[in-house]
Design an enzyme around this catalytic site. Sequence first.
Site, PDB file in Angstrom:
ATOM      1  N   SER A   9      99.206  57.107  20.898  1.00  0.00           N
ATOM      2  CA  SER A   9      99.042  55.714  21.287  1.00  0.00           C
ATOM      3  C   SER A   9      97.849  55.498  22.210  1.00  0.00           C
ATOM      4  O   SER A   9      97.536  54.360  22.550  1.00  0.00           O
ATOM      5  CB  SER A   9     100.301  55.215  22.003  1.00  0.00           C
ATOM      6  OG  SER A   9     100.460  55.906  23.241  1.00  0.00           O
ATOM      7  N   GLY A  10      97.218  56.584  22.621  1.00  0.00           N
ATOM      8  CA  GLY A  10      96.150  56.478  23.607  1.00  0.00           C
ATOM      9  C   GLY A  10      96.658  56.504  25.029  1.00  0.00           C
ATOM     10  O   GLY A  10      95.884  56.363  25.979  1.00  0.00           O
ATOM     11  N   CYS A 110     111.481  48.830  15.734  1.00  0.00           N
ATOM     12  CA  CYS A 110     110.216  49.500  15.442  1.00  0.00           C
ATOM     13  C   CYS A 110     110.397  51.006  15.304  1.00  0.00           C
ATOM     14  O   CYS A 110     109.848  51.632  14.395  1.00  0.00           O
ATOM     15  CB  CYS A 110     109.193  49.188  16.534  1.00  0.00           C
ATOM     16  SG  CYS A 110     107.564  49.900  16.233  1.00  0.00           S
ATOM     17  N   CYS A 208     104.665  44.538  22.755  1.00  0.00           N
ATOM     18  CA  CYS A 208     103.281  44.869  22.432  1.00  0.00           C
ATOM     19  C   CYS A 208     102.529  43.735  21.745  1.00  0.00           C
ATOM     20  O   CYS A 208     101.314  43.621  21.885  1.00  0.00           O
ATOM     21  CB  CYS A 208     103.228  46.134  21.582  1.00  0.00           C
ATOM     22  SG  CYS A 208     103.912  45.961  19.901  1.00  0.00           S
TER      23      CYS A 208
END
Length: 346
Positions: A9-10, A110, A208
């Site tokens: 995800s960084g 999700c 998000c």
Amino acid sequence: MARIVVAMSGGVDSSVAAALLKEQGHEVIGMMLRLWSEPGVIEAEDDGVERVVQNKCCSLESVDDARRVARMLDIPFYLVNVEQEFKERIVDSFYEDYVAGRTPNPCLTCNRHIRFTVLLNKALALEADYLATGHYVRVDDHPQTGRRRLRRGLDPDKDQSYVLHVLNQHQLGHACFPLGGYTKPQVRAMAAERGMNVATKAESQEICFVAQNDYRGFIDRYAASKQEDDALMPAGVTATVTAAQPLITIPRPGPIYDQQGKLLGRHRGLAYYTIGQRKGLGLTSPAPLHVLKLDADQNALIVGPATALDQQEFTIGKMHYTTGDVPTAPFEALVRVRYKAPNNPR
């Protein structure tokens, strides 16, 4: 050693998860999801500059951070577009739940349908043995049954087992969680020791795809966009309702009642209210009134005093058992009504 796809995800968690697996000698592949974000929405950032809103889980900055970590670890990195699946499975259901008077948790949906279905399938297509994430949970095998078990992370402040309780045996069988035995400070320290620039990167607790964590504004914009889509349809053409893409409904104004059924006013749509809410009701009363119930059948808002919010029992639904076995007899369990609430026996 195993071939493991890491959902990157960084952020610091997935970056350290990838590093630990690589150091253990596994063949590691980094994979990041491109998720849906609202088109054309502008918001002011902390630096005062206005920018087009991006999904926080896959912003350009996050993609760059993930790529940089992958280069540092010398592992392949892929960016996978799942915008359509994410919008239909997560965003549409998020909106519909609010319109129906429910408060959704899109992270659960999700993890089940995007990360551990769509992404897991892509990992298995690469002949990977496991899909790893940076969640603070553990998995092991039950000593008697051999079934895979989902266990809490050792860090009580970061345990994320609640968002993964929706996984089944197939998904848990291919799941890997390298951070389950660590605390968040330990993970940040490990990132700093390895020279990762994400070591001090802040983490977001917001939804998000919702700009500025303003879900009411999102509901307004999403409803307006659907009305515009309908208006652009050719005359005589109607929307087709399918299981994959249900017809989007629009929040409708309705009555506000007290507990005795007396009409007190009008609400602007159930989607804009939550249980316990006091402000923004547009009512005058000698004592503060709180939202007690969202009656979707009657499209009505029920309000009353704060004392009426106290509950001794409640009914739960959509139970999921990771073993796949549904209990046939009553059983005792620990119940936690909110993420940070204590466990209570029931």
